[in-house]
Scaffold this motif. Structure first.
Motif, PDB file in Angstrom:
ATOM      1  N   TRP A 109       0.832  -1.215   0.000  1.00 22.93           N
ATOM      2  CA  TRP A 109       0.000   0.000   0.000  1.00 22.93           C
ATOM      3  C   TRP A 109       0.864   1.260   0.000  1.00 22.93           C
ATOM      4  N   LYS A 110       1.926   1.258   0.821  1.00 26.21           N
ATOM      5  CA  LYS A 110       2.765   2.460   0.979  1.00 26.21           C
ATOM      6  C   LYS A 110       3.446   2.827  -0.340  1.00 26.21           C
ATOM      7  N   HIS A 111       3.867   1.811  -1.057  1.00 28.03           N
ATOM      8  CA  HIS A 111       4.510   1.995  -2.365  1.00 28.03           C
ATOM      9  C   HIS A 111       3.561   2.748  -3.321  1.00 28.03           C
ATOM     10  N   ILE A 112       2.311   2.342  -3.311  1.00 27.63           N
ATOM     11  CA  ILE A 112       1.304   2.994  -4.170  1.00 27.63           C
ATOM     12  C   ILE A 112       1.047   4.407  -3.666  1.00 27.63           C
ATOM     13  N   ASP A 142       2.908   6.406  -1.948  1.00 28.23           N
ATOM     14  CA  ASP A 142       4.034   7.339  -2.123  1.00 28.23           C
ATOM     15  C   ASP A 142       3.990   8.021  -3.491  1.00 28.23           C
ATOM     16  N   ILE A 143       3.756   7.247  -4.532  1.00 31.17           N
ATOM     17  CA  ILE A 143       3.799   7.844  -5.877  1.00 31.17           C
ATOM     18  C   ILE A 143       2.552   8.697  -6.133  1.00 31.17           C
ATOM     19  N   PHE A 144       1.405   8.241  -5.650  1.00 28.33           N
ATOM     20  CA  PHE A 144       0.200   9.061  -5.846  1.00 28.33           C
ATOM     21  C   PHE A 144       0.262  10.333  -4.985  1.00 28.33           C
ATOM     22  N   SER A 145       0.903  10.250  -3.819  1.00 26.86           N
ATOM     23  CA  SER A 145       1.011  11.443  -2.959  1.00 26.86           C
ATOM     24  C   SER A 145       1.751  12.555  -3.681  1.00 26.86           C
ATOM     25  N   LEU A 146       2.864  12.216  -4.319  1.00 31.70           N
ATOM     26  CA  LEU A 146       3.653  13.269  -4.976  1.00 31.70           C
ATOM     27  C   LEU A 146       3.092  13.628  -6.351  1.00 31.70           C
ATOM     28  N   ASN A 147       2.794  12.623  -7.162  1.00 37.20           N
ATOM     29  CA  ASN A 147       2.441  12.908  -8.566  1.00 37.20           C
ATOM     30  C   ASN A 147       0.996  13.371  -8.746  1.00 37.20           C
ATOM     31  N   THR A 148       0.110  12.991  -7.834  1.00 35.46           N
ATOM     32  CA  THR A 148      -1.315  13.280  -8.030  1.00 35.46           C
ATOM     33  C   THR A 148      -1.880  14.184  -6.930  1.00 35.46           C
ATOM     34  N   PHE A 149      -1.774  13.730  -5.668  1.00 35.79           N
ATOM     35  CA  PHE A 149      -2.405  14.498  -4.585  1.00 35.79           C
ATOM     36  C   PHE A 149      -1.744  15.864  -4.420  1.00 35.79           C
ATOM     37  N   SER A 150      -0.417  15.880  -4.515  1.00 35.07           N
ATOM     38  CA  SER A 150       0.314  17.121  -4.256  1.00 35.07           C
ATOM     39  C   SER A 150      -0.083  18.256  -5.210  1.00 35.07           C
ATOM     40  N   ILE A 194      -1.063   9.532 -21.217  1.00 33.78           N
ATOM     41  CA  ILE A 194      -1.914   9.308 -22.392  1.00 33.78           C
ATOM     42  C   ILE A 194      -1.650   7.933 -23.007  1.00 33.78           C
ATOM     43  N   VAL A 195      -0.362   7.563 -23.063  1.00 34.89           N
ATOM     44  CA  VAL A 195       0.031   6.303 -23.710  1.00 34.89           C
ATOM     45  C   VAL A 195       0.560   5.345 -22.637  1.00 34.89           C
ATOM     46  N   SER A 196       0.149   4.078 -22.702  1.00 34.23           N
ATOM     47  CA  SER A 196       0.581   3.098 -21.691  1.00 34.23           C
ATOM     48  C   SER A 196       2.035   2.700 -21.894  1.00 34.23           C
ATOM     49  N   LEU A 197       2.804   2.818 -20.811  1.00 36.13           N
ATOM     50  CA  LEU A 197       4.205   2.383 -20.854  1.00 36.13           C
ATOM     51  C   LEU A 197       4.361   1.175 -19.939  1.00 36.13           C
ATOM     52  N   PRO A 198       4.530  -0.022 -20.477  1.00 37.28           N
ATOM     53  CA  PRO A 198       4.724  -1.204 -19.629  1.00 37.28           C
ATOM     54  C   PRO A 198       5.923  -1.010 -18.696  1.00 37.28           C
ATOM     55  N   ALA A 199       5.796  -1.486 -17.465  1.00 39.62           N
ATOM     56  CA  ALA A 199       6.761  -1.335 -16.360  1.00 39.62           C
ATOM     57  C   ALA A 199       6.581  -0.017 -15.615  1.00 39.62           C
ATOM     58  N   TYR A 200       5.673   0.815 -16.107  1.00 39.62           N
ATOM     59  CA  TYR A 200       5.416   2.117 -15.465  1.00 39.62           C
ATOM     60  C   TYR A 200       3.950   2.217 -15.028  1.00 39.62           C
ATOM     61  N   ALA A 201       3.298   1.108 -14.674  1.00 35.74           N
ATOM     62  CA  ALA A 201       1.840   1.149 -14.459  1.00 35.74           C
ATOM     63  C   ALA A 201       1.447   2.167 -13.377  1.00 35.74           C
ATOM     64  N   LEU A 202       2.187   2.194 -12.264  1.00 34.29           N
ATOM     65  CA  LEU A 202       1.807   3.142 -11.209  1.00 34.29           C
ATOM     66  C   LEU A 202       2.091   4.568 -11.636  1.00 34.29           C
TER      67      LEU A 202
END
Ligand SMILES: NC(=O)c1ccc[n+]([C@@H]2O[C@H](COP(=O)([O-])OP(=O)(O)OC[C@H]3O[C@@H](n4cnc5c(N)ncnc54)[C@H](OP(=O)(O)O)[C@@H]3O)[C@@H](O)[C@H]2O)c1
Length: 255
Positions: free
Chosen positions: A97-100, A102-110, A137-145
């Motif tokens: 959960w923390k891994h998810i 962390d990235i949403f906190s900076l890239n989205t919530f912030s 816009i475009v899906s990059l495999p290995a970058y799902a989060l």
């Protein structure tokens, strides 16, 4: 927006796109810029025009502290460039959960919380610029989060454009792979392969400045992406082929 004499905040200012933006912005007459990162030792002050501020913007406390510092330093902000962000390049396996978070906190919530703070400053004209990504816009495999964190941000802003106050202008930026330390940080390894196409950080920063000056709603710094995006919307299988090719490249590398 005419950048002369503007009061500006740039996050993610210690390296990559943010560092290059500082270099370009500092050339404008009368600007005052608060340059934000967790580590600010390397930030150039450009003859006092740039004020480094050490802050983690992935938490509301960090963003609150930044706005308090900005009020004390120069009052209301004319231009906020929400640029701090990071990626994971990985094979997603264990539930974490923390891994998810962390990235949403900076890239989205912030950036969303920052936008709300900016609006609270009142009715003066202000610009909010957000470094999203072509990966929204475009899906990059290995970058799902990473892709999903930027895609959520993109859709928030696209929707919020219908709700926003008239004094607020929003510019979203969609760079393709940009040659910064971003990719090696995302894997913790050296020489991480970049997705195709890749561009130089100077091109991205110049496109952002031009976009701000021309009050653009969206900035696509890559010529290749400007051509590929409408093609991919008209013929979605082109984006699927692209994602499959990137998948092949990344699955070999992640082994
Ligand atoms: N490079 C690309 O290919 C690319 C493509 C599309 C979009 N983007 C987006 O462009 C933005 C900038 O990327 P970049 O390539 O310039 O990356 P970068 O070179 O890794 O720079 C990231 C910056 O963000 C700061 N930062 C990271 N976490 C932070 C936090 N919690 N609080 C405050 N600052 C933080 C870093 O400084 P500290 O570590 O000292 O905090 C650094 O200044 C990101 O939003 C990224 O998603 C990048």
């Amino acid at each position: 927006m005419n950048l002369t004499n503007k009061k500006i905040i740039v996050t993610g200012a210690s390296s990559g796109i943010g560092k290059e933006l500082l270099f370009l912005l500092a050339a404008y007459q009368g600007v005052r810029i608060i340059a934000v990162a967790r580590g600010v030792e390397q930030i150039d002050t450009f003859w006092g025009k740039v004020i480094p501020f050490a802050c983690d913007v992935s938490s509301p406390e960090g963003i609150d502290a930044l706005f308090t510092f900005a009020q004390q330093t120069f009052g209301n902000t004319d231009l906020f460039i929400a640029n701090a962000g990071f990626a994971y390049i990985e094979k997603l396996d264990e539930a974490d959960w923390k891994h998810i978070e962390d990235i949403f906190s900076l890239n989205t919530f912030s950036p969303i919380y920052t936008l709300q703070k900016l609006i609270q400053e009142g009715n003066s004209e202000k610009n909010f610029v957000c470094t999203v990504s072509a990966a929204a816009i475009v899906s990059l495999p290995a970058y799902a989060l990473y892709c999903s964190s930027k895609s959520a941000l993109r859709h928030f802003i696209n929707t919020y454009r219908y709700e926003k106050p008239a004094n607020l202008h929003i510019t979203t930026v969609y760079p393709v792979a940009t040659r910064t330390g971003f990719f090696d940080k995302a894997t913790g390894k050296k020489a991480t392969p970049l997705p195709f196409p890749a561009q130089n950080v100077q091109i991205v920063a110049k496109a952002i400045i031009k976009g701000i000056e021309k009050n653009k709603k969206q900035v696509f710094p890559s010529f290749i992406f400007r051509v590929a995006y409408p093609l991919g919307r008209a013929f979605p299988f082109l984006f699927t082929i692209y994602s499959l090719l990137e998948k092949r490249k990344m699955s070999r590398w992640l082994k």
